[in-house]
Write a protein that holds these residues in place. Structure first.
Motif, PDB file in Angstrom:
ATOM      1  N   PHE A 187      -4.427  -6.466  14.458  1.00 46.17           N
ATOM      2  CA  PHE A 187      -5.386  -5.791  13.580  1.00 46.17           C
ATOM      3  C   PHE A 187      -6.572  -6.699  13.287  1.00 46.17           C
ATOM      4  N   SER A 188      -6.297  -7.951  12.972  1.00 48.09           N
ATOM      5  CA  SER A 188      -7.378  -8.889  12.676  1.00 48.09           C
ATOM      6  C   SER A 188      -8.287  -9.096  13.883  1.00 48.09           C
ATOM      7  N   VAL A 189      -7.686  -9.187  15.074  1.00 50.02           N
ATOM      8  CA  VAL A 189      -8.473  -9.388  16.294  1.00 50.02           C
ATOM      9  C   VAL A 189      -9.372  -8.186  16.559  1.00 50.02           C
ATOM     10  N   HIS A 190      -8.824  -6.984  16.505  1.00 46.73           N
ATOM     11  CA  HIS A 190      -9.607  -5.783  16.791  1.00 46.73           C
ATOM     12  C   HIS A 190     -10.652  -5.540  15.704  1.00 46.73           C
ATOM     13  N   ALA A 191     -10.294  -5.810  14.458  1.00 49.43           N
ATOM     14  CA  ALA A 191     -11.268  -5.652  13.382  1.00 49.43           C
ATOM     15  C   ALA A 191     -12.438  -6.615  13.577  1.00 49.43           C
ATOM     16  N   GLY A 192     -12.127  -7.863  13.935  1.00 40.44           N
ATOM     17  CA  GLY A 192     -13.191  -8.833  14.166  1.00 40.44           C
ATOM     18  C   GLY A 192     -14.099  -8.434  15.312  1.00 40.44           C
ATOM     19  N   ALA A 193     -13.524  -7.897  16.387  1.00 45.63           N
ATOM     20  CA  ALA A 193     -14.337  -7.466  17.528  1.00 45.63           C
ATOM     21  C   ALA A 193     -15.272  -6.330  17.144  1.00 45.63           C
ATOM     22  N   LEU A 194     -14.828  -5.492  16.208  1.00 43.44           N
ATOM     23  CA  LEU A 194     -15.652  -4.369  15.757  1.00 43.44           C
ATOM     24  C   LEU A 194     -16.638  -4.775  14.666  1.00 43.44           C
ATOM     25  N   GLY A 195     -16.601  -6.037  14.252  1.00 37.73           N
ATOM     26  CA  GLY A 195     -17.546  -6.522  13.255  1.00 37.73           C
ATOM     27  C   GLY A 195     -17.006  -6.550  11.845  1.00 37.73           C
ATOM     28  N   LEU A 196     -15.693  -6.403  11.688  1.00 40.07           N
ATOM     29  CA  LEU A 196     -15.072  -6.457  10.366  1.00 40.07           C
ATOM     30  C   LEU A 196     -14.314  -7.779  10.284  1.00 40.07           C
ATOM     31  N   ASP A 197     -14.916  -8.756   9.638  1.00 33.67           N
ATOM     32  CA  ASP A 197     -14.389 -10.121   9.654  1.00 33.67           C
ATOM     33  C   ASP A 197     -13.147 -10.266   8.781  1.00 33.67           C
ATOM     34  N   ASP A 198     -12.274 -11.175   9.221  1.00 30.69           N
ATOM     35  CA  ASP A 198     -11.099 -11.582   8.440  1.00 30.69           C
ATOM     36  C   ASP A 198     -10.250 -10.387   8.002  1.00 30.69           C
ATOM     37  N   GLY A 199      -9.987  -9.478   8.930  1.00 27.81           N
ATOM     38  CA  GLY A 199      -9.131  -8.335   8.620  1.00 27.81           C
ATOM     39  C   GLY A 199      -7.728  -8.775   8.276  1.00 27.81           C
ATOM     40  N   GLU A 200      -7.160  -8.182   7.250  1.00 22.51           N
ATOM     41  CA  GLU A 200      -5.863  -8.631   6.750  1.00 22.51           C
ATOM     42  C   GLU A 200      -5.058  -7.434   6.241  1.00 22.51           C
ATOM     43  N   LEU A 201      -3.739  -7.471   6.468  1.00 24.46           N
ATOM     44  CA  LEU A 201      -2.808  -6.487   5.938  1.00 24.46           C
ATOM     45  C   LEU A 201      -1.790  -7.219   5.064  1.00 24.46           C
ATOM     46  N   ARG A 202      -1.587  -6.715   3.844  1.00 19.93           N
ATOM     47  CA  ARG A 202      -0.634  -7.350   2.930  1.00 19.93           C
ATOM     48  C   ARG A 202       0.215  -6.277   2.252  1.00 19.93           C
ATOM     49  N   TYR A 203       1.483  -6.578   2.096  1.00 17.93           N
ATOM     50  CA  TYR A 203       2.370  -5.638   1.407  1.00 17.93           C
ATOM     51  C   TYR A 203       2.363  -5.940  -0.080  1.00 17.93           C
ATOM     52  N   ALA A 204       2.164  -4.922  -0.890  1.00 12.49           N
ATOM     53  CA  ALA A 204       2.126  -5.080  -2.344  1.00 12.49           C
ATOM     54  C   ALA A 204       3.353  -4.405  -2.941  1.00 12.49           C
ATOM     55  N   GLY A 205       4.376  -5.202  -3.186  1.00 15.22           N
ATOM     56  CA  GLY A 205       5.597  -4.664  -3.772  1.00 15.22           C
ATOM     57  C   GLY A 205       6.805  -5.482  -3.372  1.00 15.22           C
ATOM     58  N   GLU A 206       7.846  -5.387  -4.175  1.00 12.94           N
ATOM     59  CA  GLU A 206       9.105  -6.066  -3.900  1.00 12.94           C
ATOM     60  C   GLU A 206      10.252  -5.064  -4.087  1.00 12.94           C
ATOM     61  N   PRO A 207      11.353  -5.261  -3.392  1.00 16.38           N
ATOM     62  CA  PRO A 207      12.472  -4.312  -3.546  1.00 16.38           C
ATOM     63  C   PRO A 207      13.046  -4.371  -4.955  1.00 16.38           C
ATOM     64  N   PRO A 208      13.460  -3.238  -5.502  1.00 22.87           N
ATOM     65  CA  PRO A 208      14.037  -3.237  -6.853  1.00 22.87           C
ATOM     66  C   PRO A 208      15.454  -3.791  -6.845  1.00 22.87           C
ATOM     67  N   THR A 209      15.880  -4.286  -7.978  1.00 22.74           N
ATOM     68  CA  THR A 209      17.260  -4.729  -8.155  1.00 22.74           C
ATOM     69  C   THR A 209      17.963  -3.803  -9.140  1.00 22.74           C
ATOM     70  N   VAL A 210      19.282  -3.865  -9.141  1.00 20.38           N
ATOM     71  CA  VAL A 210      20.051  -3.065 -10.096  1.00 20.38           C
ATOM     72  C   VAL A 210      19.663  -3.443 -11.518  1.00 20.38           C
ATOM     73  N   GLU A 211      19.489  -4.743 -11.762  1.00 23.14           N
ATOM     74  CA  GLU A 211      19.146  -5.207 -13.108  1.00 23.14           C
ATOM     75  C   GLU A 211      17.795  -4.654 -13.554  1.00 23.14           C
ATOM     76  N   GLN A 212      16.825  -4.629 -12.645  1.00 21.37           N
ATOM     77  CA  GLN A 212      15.507  -4.109 -13.015  1.00 21.37           C
ATOM     78  C   GLN A 212      15.559  -2.614 -13.325  1.00 21.37           C
ATOM     79  N   LEU A 213      16.305  -1.862 -12.534  1.00 19.01           N
ATOM     80  CA  LEU A 213      16.396  -0.426 -12.777  1.00 19.01           C
ATOM     81  C   LEU A 213      17.163  -0.128 -14.064  1.00 19.01           C
ATOM     82  N   GLU A 214      18.176  -0.917 -14.343  1.00 17.42           N
ATOM     83  CA  GLU A 214      18.921  -0.721 -15.594  1.00 17.42           C
ATOM     84  C   GLU A 214      18.070  -1.080 -16.807  1.00 17.42           C
ATOM     85  N   ALA A 215      17.207  -2.102 -16.669  1.00 16.02           N
ATOM     86  CA  ALA A 215      16.368  -2.530 -17.787  1.00 16.02           C
ATOM     87  C   ALA A 215      15.355  -1.462 -18.187  1.00 16.02           C
TER      88      ALA A 215
END
Length: 326
Positions: A182-210
């Motif tokens: 993705f970064s390579v193709h984005a850069g070739a098209l003129g979109l510099d420093d293309g980046e993909l990041r995941y925003a989130g973490e898996p839930p735990t039983v403790e978090q859901l109970e809280a």
């Protein structure tokens, strides 16, 4: 292949027919009735081609009020969804910009479909997780009305945690695969420093109970990968909020080419690319870059209103007029 013709001539219908014929569903609508010509009760799509040296013939029949029926090389398929495991088609349409600028649900759906194409063994994982969340939500509502006890929630909480852990891991692995191309193709098209990041973490039983009391009040599970997001960025800028429409378009194209590259490597056969009205908002330099990339990617159908918009000679030119193609 370049399909040209005036607006409303049927270029997008041709592209849509190829997608339905090879994937079993439309990129535009999930209502099959909209795929049948107004006033008719049925439609048929026939696609013939080759996958490497092997002939491929597909017949797909649509009838209003009935399930779609498909045949592959003359053999009936149990479901049209089976086509997706045999053939891969990637599509760009103007509304695909929603992958970048839309709500998180649009990005989750896009990357979960990509997960299924690149890791077929995990294609069912998002649906399995969604079903577990739906069951937990139903249990929450029963508890809130006094029709069930909190103990009945525990198995669904455990299943949401187990499947959520697997889904987040699968999504992160997918992004780790997609991010470099993705970064390579984005850069070739003129979109510099293309980046993909995941925003989130898996839930735990403790978090859901809280947060159980809050979930009971709302009747929904308020934590988990069904609420996560994927950040599509150019350097420090998240393109959803700080990207122009042109940059968002380039990001979608870069995602398309990145996935096509990975599919070619993994399956040994490049996907069919369908690019609808992709040239109209690209400047001449980026049109040339796009033309160079599609030559290296595999068979591609591009639609445009004017032949001159593509700065290359297509292998085949199709002129579309009043619903006919020649």
């Amino acid at each position: 292949m370049l399909a040209t013709g005036p607006n409303g001539a049927g270029k997008t219908n041709l592209l849509e027919a190829l997608h339905v014929g090879t994937q079993g569903f439309s990129p535009r609508t999930r209502t099959d009735r909209q795929l049948v010509r107004f006033g008719d009760s049925a439609a048929r799509i026939a696609v013939r081609g080759r996958r490497l040296d092997v002939p491929v013939e597909i017949e797909l029949a649509l009838e209003v009020g009935a399930a779609k029926q498909a045949k592959l090389n003359g053999a009936p398929l149990r479901t049209v969804e089976h086509l997706r495991s045999e053939l891969t088609t990637l599509v760009f349409t103007p509304d695909r910009l929603g992958v970048v600028k839309g709500a998180p649900a649009a990005r989750r759906a896009y990357f979960d479909r990509a997960l299924g194409r690149l890791s077929p063994a995990r294609a069912q994982l998002p649906a399995d997780y969604g079903a577990a969340v739906a069951q937990r939500n139903a249990s929450l509502r029963r508890i809130a009305t006094g029709a069930s006890s909190r103990a009945a929630l525990e198995p669904w909480t455990a299943q949401v945690v187990e499947l959520g852990l697997a889904l987040v891991a699968a999504r992160k692995e997918l992004l780790a695969l997609l991010a470099p191309p993705f970064s390579v193709h984005a850069g070739a098209l003129g979109l510099d420093d293309g980046e993909l990041r995941y925003a989130g973490e898996p839930p735990t039983v403790e978090q859901l109970e809280a947060r159980l009391d809050r979930d009971l009040d709302r009747g929904i599970t308020g934590l988990g990968p069904h609420l996560d997001d994927v950040v599509i960025a150019s350097g420090p800028r998240e393109l959803r909020e700080f990207g122009s429409q042109g940059e968002q378009r380039l990001a979608v194209l870069a995602l398309l080419f990145a996935e096509a590259e990975l599919i070619s490597e993994r399956r040994g056969v490049p996907p069919l690319l369908l690019l609808d009205d992709v040239l109209s908002e690209l400047d001449p330099a980026r049109r040339r870059i796009l033309a160079e990339r599609v030559v290296r990617t595999g068979q591609t159908l591009i639609t445009a209103t004017d032949r001159a918009m593509l700065p290359a000679d297509p292998d085949q030119l199709v002129e579309v007029s009043a619903g006919t193609a020649r």
